[in-house]
Design a protein around this motif. Structure first.
Motif, PDB file in Angstrom:
ATOM      1  N   PHE A  94       0.810  -1.213   0.000  1.00 21.26           N
ATOM      2  CA  PHE A  94       0.000   0.000   0.000  1.00 21.26           C
ATOM      3  C   PHE A  94       0.846   1.266   0.000  1.00 21.26           C
ATOM      4  N   GLU A  95       2.136   1.116   0.225  1.00 23.56           N
ATOM      5  CA  GLU A  95       3.025   2.274   0.244  1.00 23.56           C
ATOM      6  C   GLU A  95       3.290   2.760  -1.175  1.00 23.56           C
ATOM      7  N   ALA A  96       3.674   4.010  -1.282  1.00 30.93           N
ATOM      8  CA  ALA A  96       3.955   4.599  -2.592  1.00 30.93           C
ATOM      9  C   ALA A  96       5.168   3.921  -3.228  1.00 30.93           C
ATOM     10  N   PRO A  97       5.167   3.798  -4.546  1.00 29.85           N
ATOM     11  CA  PRO A  97       6.332   3.247  -5.244  1.00 29.85           C
ATOM     12  C   PRO A  97       7.534   4.174  -5.079  1.00 29.85           C
ATOM     13  N   ASN A 106      13.475   3.821  -1.014  1.00 24.52           N
ATOM     14  CA  ASN A 106      14.773   4.444  -0.791  1.00 24.52           C
ATOM     15  C   ASN A 106      15.830   3.341  -0.781  1.00 24.52           C
ATOM     16  N   GLY A 107      17.002   3.634  -0.327  1.00 21.13           N
ATOM     17  CA  GLY A 107      18.064   2.642  -0.319  1.00 21.13           C
ATOM     18  C   GLY A 107      17.798   1.456   0.589  1.00 21.13           C
ATOM     19  N   TRP A 108      16.960   1.643   1.602  1.00 21.05           N
ATOM     20  CA  TRP A 108      16.690   0.569   2.560  1.00 21.05           C
ATOM     21  C   TRP A 108      15.475  -0.254   2.170  1.00 21.05           C
ATOM     22  N   LYS A 109      14.478   0.399   1.606  1.00 21.64           N
ATOM     23  CA  LYS A 109      13.242  -0.293   1.238  1.00 21.64           C
ATOM     24  C   LYS A 109      12.956  -0.040  -0.236  1.00 21.64           C
ATOM     25  N   PRO A 110      12.523  -1.079  -0.958  1.00 19.51           N
ATOM     26  CA  PRO A 110      12.279  -0.907  -2.389  1.00 19.51           C
ATOM     27  C   PRO A 110      11.043  -0.079  -2.717  1.00 19.51           C
ATOM     28  N   GLY A 111      10.174   0.131  -1.780  1.00 13.91           N
ATOM     29  CA  GLY A 111       8.946   0.865  -2.060  1.00 13.91           C
ATOM     30  C   GLY A 111       7.806  -0.090  -2.346  1.00 13.91           C
ATOM     31  N   GLY A 112       6.626   0.454  -2.289  1.00 21.83           N
ATOM     32  CA  GLY A 112       5.443  -0.367  -2.473  1.00 21.83           C
ATOM     33  C   GLY A 112       4.913  -0.300  -3.886  1.00 21.83           C
ATOM     34  N   SER A 113       3.650  -0.680  -4.013  1.00 19.54           N
ATOM     35  CA  SER A 113       2.988  -0.663  -5.310  1.00 19.54           C
ATOM     36  C   SER A 113       1.883   0.383  -5.369  1.00 19.54           C
ATOM     37  N   GLY A 114       1.614   1.053  -4.264  1.00 22.64           N
ATOM     38  CA  GLY A 114       0.565   2.071  -4.252  1.00 22.64           C
ATOM     39  C   GLY A 114      -0.827   1.493  -4.381  1.00 22.64           C
ATOM     40  N   ILE A 115      -1.021   0.272  -3.921  1.00 20.70           N
ATOM     41  CA  ILE A 115      -2.327  -0.384  -4.002  1.00 20.70           C
ATOM     42  C   ILE A 115      -3.286   0.338  -3.048  1.00 20.70           C
ATOM     43  N   PRO A 116      -4.526   0.557  -3.479  1.00 17.99           N
ATOM     44  CA  PRO A 116      -5.483   1.257  -2.623  1.00 17.99           C
ATOM     45  C   PRO A 116      -5.767   0.487  -1.334  1.00 17.99           C
ATOM     46  N   LEU A 117      -5.879   1.202  -0.237  1.00 19.57           N
ATOM     47  CA  LEU A 117      -6.188   0.573   1.048  1.00 19.57           C
ATOM     48  C   LEU A 117      -7.612   0.029   1.109  1.00 19.57           C
ATOM     49  N   GLY A 118      -8.517   0.666   0.414  1.00 17.09           N
ATOM     50  CA  GLY A 118      -9.904   0.192   0.415  1.00 17.09           C
ATOM     51  C   GLY A 118     -10.446   0.054   1.829  1.00 17.09           C
ATOM     52  N   HIS A 174      -9.109  -8.508   1.287  1.00 19.35           N
ATOM     53  CA  HIS A 174      -8.467  -7.416   0.550  1.00 19.35           C
ATOM     54  C   HIS A 174      -6.970  -7.375   0.838  1.00 19.35           C
ATOM     55  N   TYR A 175      -6.582  -7.567   2.079  1.00 22.34           N
ATOM     56  CA  TYR A 175      -5.167  -7.590   2.471  1.00 22.34           C
ATOM     57  C   TYR A 175      -4.429  -8.675   1.685  1.00 22.34           C
ATOM     58  N   ARG A 176      -5.013  -9.856   1.601  1.00 23.08           N
ATOM     59  CA  ARG A 176      -4.369 -10.976   0.883  1.00 23.08           C
ATOM     60  C   ARG A 176      -4.313 -10.716  -0.622  1.00 23.08           C
ATOM     61  N   ALA A 177      -5.398 -10.194  -1.198  1.00 19.31           N
ATOM     62  CA  ALA A 177      -5.412  -9.902  -2.639  1.00 19.31           C
ATOM     63  C   ALA A 177      -4.373  -8.833  -2.975  1.00 19.31           C
ATOM     64  N   ALA A 178      -4.243  -7.829  -2.131  1.00 21.73           N
ATOM     65  CA  ALA A 178      -3.255  -6.767  -2.358  1.00 21.73           C
ATOM     66  C   ALA A 178      -1.842  -7.339  -2.313  1.00 21.73           C
ATOM     67  N   HIS A 179      -1.598  -8.264  -1.414  1.00 18.47           N
ATOM     68  CA  HIS A 179      -0.272  -8.883  -1.343  1.00 18.47           C
ATOM     69  C   HIS A 179       0.012  -9.734  -2.577  1.00 18.47           C
ATOM     70  N   GLN A 231       6.178  -7.153  -8.306  1.00 18.59           N
ATOM     71  CA  GLN A 231       7.605  -7.331  -8.055  1.00 18.59           C
ATOM     72  C   GLN A 231       8.224  -8.329  -9.038  1.00 18.59           C
ATOM     73  N   GLN A 232       7.491  -9.387  -9.364  1.00 25.39           N
ATOM     74  CA  GLN A 232       8.013 -10.382 -10.293  1.00 25.39           C
ATOM     75  C   GLN A 232       8.145  -9.844 -11.710  1.00 25.39           C
ATOM     76  N   LEU A 233       7.313  -8.857 -12.049  1.00 27.53           N
ATOM     77  CA  LEU A 233       7.381  -8.258 -13.381  1.00 27.53           C
ATOM     78  C   LEU A 233       8.307  -7.049 -13.436  1.00 27.53           C
ATOM     79  N   ASP A 234       8.966  -6.758 -12.333  1.00 30.06           N
ATOM     80  CA  ASP A 234       9.889  -5.632 -12.275  1.00 30.06           C
ATOM     81  C   ASP A 234      11.190  -6.013 -12.983  1.00 30.06           C
ATOM     82  N   PRO A 235      11.516  -5.338 -14.078  1.00 28.54           N
ATOM     83  CA  PRO A 235      12.706  -5.716 -14.849  1.00 28.54           C
ATOM     84  C   PRO A 235      14.018  -5.557 -14.065  1.00 28.54           C
ATOM     85  N   SER A 236      14.016  -4.731 -13.042  1.00 26.96           N
ATOM     86  CA  SER A 236      15.256  -4.524 -12.283  1.00 26.96           C
ATOM     87  C   SER A 236      15.605  -5.722 -11.402  1.00 26.96           C
TER      88      SER A 236
END
Length: 176
Positions: A13-16, A19-31, A103-108, A115-120
């Motif tokens: 749910f965090e913004a994409p 930073n150097g410590w955390k890769p960031g989220g996907s910005g999925i709505p909390l609903g 919703h929590y499980r679907a968001a995960h 993450q799997q489709l992230d080319p990096s």
């Protein structure tokens, strides 16, 4: 009142960006998770030090008292820097309903696919886009918390799934 002792993994749910410590989220709505109640002692580190769960030994496991801070999951994702206790994770949440847990499980699942489709991340698997497309199609019509299909959260969810499907299709074409 039933509280969970474990904290939530809110990375999806965090913004994409991160930073150097955390890769960031996907910005999925909390609903339906946005208004889940969160209880903490000392939530604001500017005034009281580290935040603790009402059940932390640092608060003498006193349970909930009137002076505890009442937050929401939306507050936790807001980007504010909380300073949580490393022993108790800093807070306790009200037990999730079936709709909130779904919703929590679907968001995960959606975040994991992103993450799997992230080319990096590397490690190309030629079958991955096909397997993920099947999972994405299953998630495409997920309606966060049974909300109105035309709500902002529902539209954002479907847009994210379509973007991931396009990314998977592109990866499949680029690597075939």
């Amino acid at each position: 009142m039933h509280l969970l002792y474990h904290h939530l993994d809110l990375e999806p749910f965090e913004a994409p960006g991160g930073n150097g410590w955390k890769p960031g989220g996907s910005g999925i709505p909390l609903g339906v998770l946005a208004d889940v109640q969160v209880y903490a002692a000392n939530a604001d580190p500017r005034f009281q030090g580290k935040g603790h769960s009402p059940f932390c030994s640092h608060t003498r496991e006193r349970g909930i008292v009137a002076s505890d801070d009442l937050l929401t999951v939306a507050d936790l994702v807001s980007g504010k820097d909380f300073d949580w206790c490393s022993k108790c994770s800093g807070y306790a949440i009200r037990r999730l309903t079936d709709a909130q847990l779904a919703h929590y499980r679907a968001a995960h699942r959606l975040h994991d696919i992103a993450q799997q489709l992230d080319p990096s991340r590397g490690g190309y698997d030629p079958d991955r886009p096909n397997r993920l497309a099947e999972q994405l199609r299953a998630l495409e019509n997920w309606n966060p918390g049974g909300e109105d299909r035309y709500s902002e959260d529902s539209r954002r969810w479907r847009r994210m799934v379509r973007e991931l499907l396009a990314r998977g299709h592109s990866a499949n074409l680029d690597n075939s």
